[in-house]
Enzyme design. Sequence first.
Site: not given
Length: 248
Positions: A149, A153
Amino acid sequence: MMKTALITGASSGIGKATAKALAKSNIRLILCGRRKEKLEELQHSLSVESTILTFDVKDKDAVLAAIGSLPTSFQKIDILVNNAGNAHGHGSIAEGALADWDAMMDSNVTGLLYVTKAVLPGMVERGSGHVVNLSSVAGKQTYANGAVYCATKKAVEAISEGIRLDHTQDGIKVTNIAPGAVETEFSEVRFKGDKEKAKSVYAGFEPLVAEDIADAIAYAVSVPDHVTIADMTIYAKAQAAPTTIYRK
């Protein structure tokens, strides 16, 4: 002249709040998401002209077809808010599920690129436009059990920088928004619908809410033309780093 904004992931959370915030500034809206009934519900609550596009950002053909089908009055997109994306799962690289990794990479990175590719050339041709990308404090600092994750980002942050480097000369503004702990459906999705586990993420402190981030986006797109808000990191008062939260 009335501006037009396209918002992905507009059916809930930050996307929905952003639609409401931009409507207050009399901005025409293109509401995008997978849940048509939620988009229609939002549309009926707005006081500005709007239209709905139903697609999954991961589906390249659906993205290009939907945005290419816009009515003439909505084809000049002044503001793109790349909000769609999610976290899936929480675990180490050794334990991580491949399906979760694919879901995050496809929505948070590839999907963002598909939508940007569908919108940005028109902005370049007109010599004006504003791209707002939603990254995360996870894009600033990696944390344990969230490597993939965080990687997605960090990719969003790099894409924001890249668009700015490539297209500032074309009159394009780029704003990267990096929220901290925001209480939305985010943790519920990450923990596969486990509401109690999701709720525990925000226990003992006052988290951000979707409207806090929407207000920041509305500000960034409202500044004078010669001003660019390039990057905003937004924490809850009790949060000092992605995983450093002072709870009561």
